[in-house]
Write a protein that holds these residues in place. Structure first.
Motif, PDB file in Angstrom:
ATOM      1  N   GLY A 141       0.794  -1.219   0.000  1.00 46.95           N
ATOM      2  CA  GLY A 141       0.000   0.000   0.000  1.00 46.95           C
ATOM      3  C   GLY A 141       0.827   1.269   0.000  1.00 46.95           C
ATOM      4  O   GLY A 141       0.306   2.357   0.206  1.00 46.95           O
ATOM      5  N   LYS A 142       2.113   1.170  -0.226  1.00 49.28           N
ATOM      6  CA  LYS A 142       2.961   2.354  -0.277  1.00 49.28           C
ATOM      7  C   LYS A 142       2.897   2.952  -1.675  1.00 49.28           C
ATOM      8  O   LYS A 142       2.792   2.237  -2.657  1.00 49.28           O
ATOM      9  N   LYS A 143       2.943   4.239  -1.726  1.00 48.80           N
ATOM     10  CA  LYS A 143       2.894   4.910  -3.027  1.00 48.80           C
ATOM     11  C   LYS A 143       4.237   5.570  -3.305  1.00 48.80           C
ATOM     12  O   LYS A 143       4.875   6.093  -2.408  1.00 48.80           O
ATOM     13  N   LEU A 144       4.609   5.520  -4.570  1.00 46.08           N
ATOM     14  CA  LEU A 144       5.814   6.226  -4.984  1.00 46.08           C
ATOM     15  C   LEU A 144       5.505   7.706  -5.106  1.00 46.08           C
ATOM     16  O   LEU A 144       4.392   8.099  -5.440  1.00 46.08           O
ATOM     17  N   LYS A 145       6.465   8.535  -4.823  1.00 48.18           N
ATOM     18  CA  LYS A 145       6.297   9.972  -5.004  1.00 48.18           C
ATOM     19  C   LYS A 145       6.247  10.247  -6.504  1.00 48.18           C
ATOM     20  O   LYS A 145       6.873   9.541  -7.286  1.00 48.18           O
ATOM     21  N   PRO A 146       5.514  11.289  -6.919  1.00 49.57           N
ATOM     22  CA  PRO A 146       5.412  11.575  -8.348  1.00 49.57           C
ATOM     23  C   PRO A 146       6.761  11.717  -9.043  1.00 49.57           C
ATOM     24  O   PRO A 146       6.920  11.301 -10.170  1.00 49.57           O
ATOM     25  N   ASP A 147       7.743  12.318  -8.370  1.00 50.71           N
ATOM     26  CA  ASP A 147       9.042  12.504  -9.009  1.00 50.71           C
ATOM     27  C   ASP A 147       9.815  11.204  -9.158  1.00 50.71           C
ATOM     28  O   ASP A 147      10.813  11.152  -9.839  1.00 50.71           O
ATOM     29  N   GLN A 148       9.353  10.126  -8.525  1.00 51.04           N
ATOM     30  CA  GLN A 148      10.007   8.833  -8.689  1.00 51.04           C
ATOM     31  C   GLN A 148       9.456   8.087  -9.907  1.00 51.04           C
ATOM     32  O   GLN A 148      10.065   7.141 -10.369  1.00 51.04           O
ATOM     33  N   ASN A 149       8.298   8.481 -10.380  1.00 46.46           N
ATOM     34  CA  ASN A 149       7.677   7.787 -11.496  1.00 46.46           C
ATOM     35  C   ASN A 149       8.042   8.400 -12.843  1.00 46.46           C
ATOM     36  O   ASN A 149       8.339   7.696 -13.779  1.00 46.46           O
ATOM     37  N   MET A 150       7.968   9.699 -12.937  1.00 44.99           N
ATOM     38  CA  MET A 150       8.212  10.360 -14.211  1.00 44.99           C
ATOM     39  C   MET A 150       8.564  11.828 -13.977  1.00 44.99           C
ATOM     40  O   MET A 150       8.359  12.349 -12.904  1.00 44.99           O
ATOM     41  N   PRO A 152       8.170  15.813 -14.162  1.00 44.06           N
ATOM     42  CA  PRO A 152       6.975  16.657 -14.064  1.00 44.06           C
ATOM     43  C   PRO A 152       6.596  17.171 -15.453  1.00 44.06           C
ATOM     44  O   PRO A 152       7.449  17.298 -16.326  1.00 44.06           O
ATOM     45  N   PRO A 153       5.334  17.471 -15.653  1.00 45.93           N
ATOM     46  CA  PRO A 153       4.927  17.982 -16.966  1.00 45.93           C
ATOM     47  C   PRO A 153       5.548  19.347 -17.223  1.00 45.93           C
ATOM     48  O   PRO A 153       5.831  20.089 -16.290  1.00 45.93           O
ATOM     49  N   PRO A 154       5.759  19.679 -18.485  1.00 50.61           N
ATOM     50  CA  PRO A 154       6.351  20.987 -18.786  1.00 50.61           C
ATOM     51  C   PRO A 154       5.363  22.114 -18.486  1.00 50.61           C
ATOM     52  O   PRO A 154       4.160  21.907 -18.456  1.00 50.61           O
TER      53      PRO A 154
END
Length: 90
Positions: free
Chosen positions: A30-39, A41-43
């Motif tokens: 149930g742990k979530k990756l931080k957004p910056d760990q996945n991809m 950030p959008p431009p």
């Protein structure tokens, strides 16, 4: 099927599997990756539009300004493009 891999290939396969196992384990816990760990950030939308305008503007053609207006008719930079387009018609 005969599968032969060199050391670097085995290392790449091992790292790939380890990363997938770690992600799957985190998901099951149930742990979530931080957004910056996945991809990335959008431009910034405004920066993208300005860069496109600058690129088309550098062409110095009527067609380039028409293209920008066609792509972004409601954007404030479209008004600048319209004014430059008028200069071509004079």
């Amino acid at each position: 099927m005969n599968l032969i891999l060199n050391k670097s290939s085995w290392l790449a396969v091992t790292v790939f599997l380890a990363a997938n196992i770690a992600t799957a384990t985190m998901a099951m816990e149930g742990k979530k990756l931080k957004p910056d760990q996945n991809m990335a950030p959008p431009p910034d939308y405004e920066q993208v539009i300005k860069a496109e305008f600058d690129s088309l503007s550098a062409r110095g053609t009527k067609e380039a300004m028409e293209l920008f207006i066609e792509r972004h008719p409601g954007h404030p930079m479209a008004e600048v493009a319209r004014k430059r387009l008028e200069a071509f018609e004079d």
